[in-house]
Write an enzyme that holds these catalytic residues in place. Structure first.
Site, PDB file in Angstrom:
ATOM      1  N   ARG A   1      26.279 133.006 -23.388  1.00  0.00           N
ATOM      2  CA  ARG A   1      27.166 132.060 -24.376  1.00  0.00           C
ATOM      3  C   ARG A   1      28.364 132.692 -24.751  1.00  0.00           C
ATOM      4  O   ARG A   1      29.441 132.218 -25.317  1.00  0.00           O
ATOM      5  CB  ARG A   1      26.357 131.718 -25.574  1.00  0.00           C
ATOM      6  CG  ARG A   1      25.484 130.714 -25.159  1.00  0.00           C
ATOM      7  CD  ARG A   1      24.534 129.863 -26.124  1.00  0.00           C
ATOM      8  NE  ARG A   1      23.836 130.864 -26.936  1.00  0.00           N
ATOM      9  CZ  ARG A   1      22.545 131.151 -27.140  1.00  0.00           C
ATOM     10  NH1 ARG A   1      21.878 129.909 -26.251  1.00  0.00           N
ATOM     11  NH2 ARG A   1      22.030 131.755 -27.636  1.00  0.00           N
TER      12      ARG A   1
ATOM     13  N   GLU B   1      12.344 141.276 -30.284  1.00  0.00           N
ATOM     14  CA  GLU B   1      10.838 141.285 -31.286  1.00  0.00           C
ATOM     15  C   GLU B   1       9.602 141.353 -30.434  1.00  0.00           C
ATOM     16  O   GLU B   1       8.773 141.997 -30.983  1.00  0.00           O
ATOM     17  CB  GLU B   1      11.058 139.658 -31.703  1.00  0.00           C
ATOM     18  CG  GLU B   1      12.010 139.543 -32.772  1.00  0.00           C
ATOM     19  CD  GLU B   1      12.196 137.898 -32.886  1.00  0.00           C
ATOM     20  OE1 GLU B   1      11.150 137.505 -33.321  1.00  0.00           O
ATOM     21  OE2 GLU B   1      13.494 137.591 -33.355  1.00  0.00           O
TER      22      GLU B   1
END
Length: 178
Positions: free
Chosen positions: A64, A101
């Site tokens: 993006r 994460e």
């Protein structure tokens, strides 16, 4: 830097998708921006104004970051350099591993496309924890260039990405903050 009108229009256009991609996440869907060419043009103008006269190249983070980064580079008449996920670019490449994460990832750029001494803008659509952008900044520095600016459409303030990136000494800009 963004006008109140631009901020309002973006807030009305970007869709909040609850519990995507996992429960508890509030996904910010920027794709409706691309349905409004005038709004897209206004976003680019705002991002270009932030960087005009201050950079020599734009690096966009896959994928993006390309959506706005290429247009910024074209408007400023500077090179656009791809930062991609591992295994997507032909050699020679320079890579940087970073933590997620749950696990880790690697991003890469082609060696020699970023020139020593260049003032570089790194652009992505959204700043969360800053891990990917930090890795991109390290790629820029490994090639002797200067991370001059970091720009984003959206900054998620509660995740403290700005704090993680301050060590690069770059100007940090996001049009919207949540």
């Amino acid at each position: 830097m963004a006008s109140a009108e631009l901020i309002k229009k973006l807030e009305e256009t970007i869709e909040n998708i609850p519990d995507f991609p996992i429960p508890g996440i509030q996904f910010k869907d920027i794709s409706p921006i691309f349905l409004d060419p005038k709004l897209y043009e206004d976003v680019i103008a705002d991002l270009v104004a932030f960087s005009k006269g201050k950079i020599d190249a734009v690096c966009g983070i896959e994928s993006r970051g390309y959506l706005f980064g290429i247009a910024i580079a074209v408007a400023l008449e500077v090179p656009f350099i791809l930062i991609r996920k591992a295994g997507k670019l032909p050699p020679p490449i320079i890579s940087e591993k970073y933590d997620l994460e749950y696990g880790s990832a690697i991003i890469e750029t082609r060696e020699g496309q970023i020139k020593p001494g260049q003032r570089v803008l790194i652009h992505d659509d959204l700043l969360a924890t800053g891990g990917t952008t930090e890795a991109a900044a390290k790629l820029v520095e490994k090639q002797g260039a200067i991370v001059s600016q970091l720009s984003f459409l959206i900054g998620l303030q509660g995740l403290k990405g700005d704090e993680k990136l301050k060590k690069f000494g770059a100007e940090i800009y996001h049009i919207l903050s949540y």
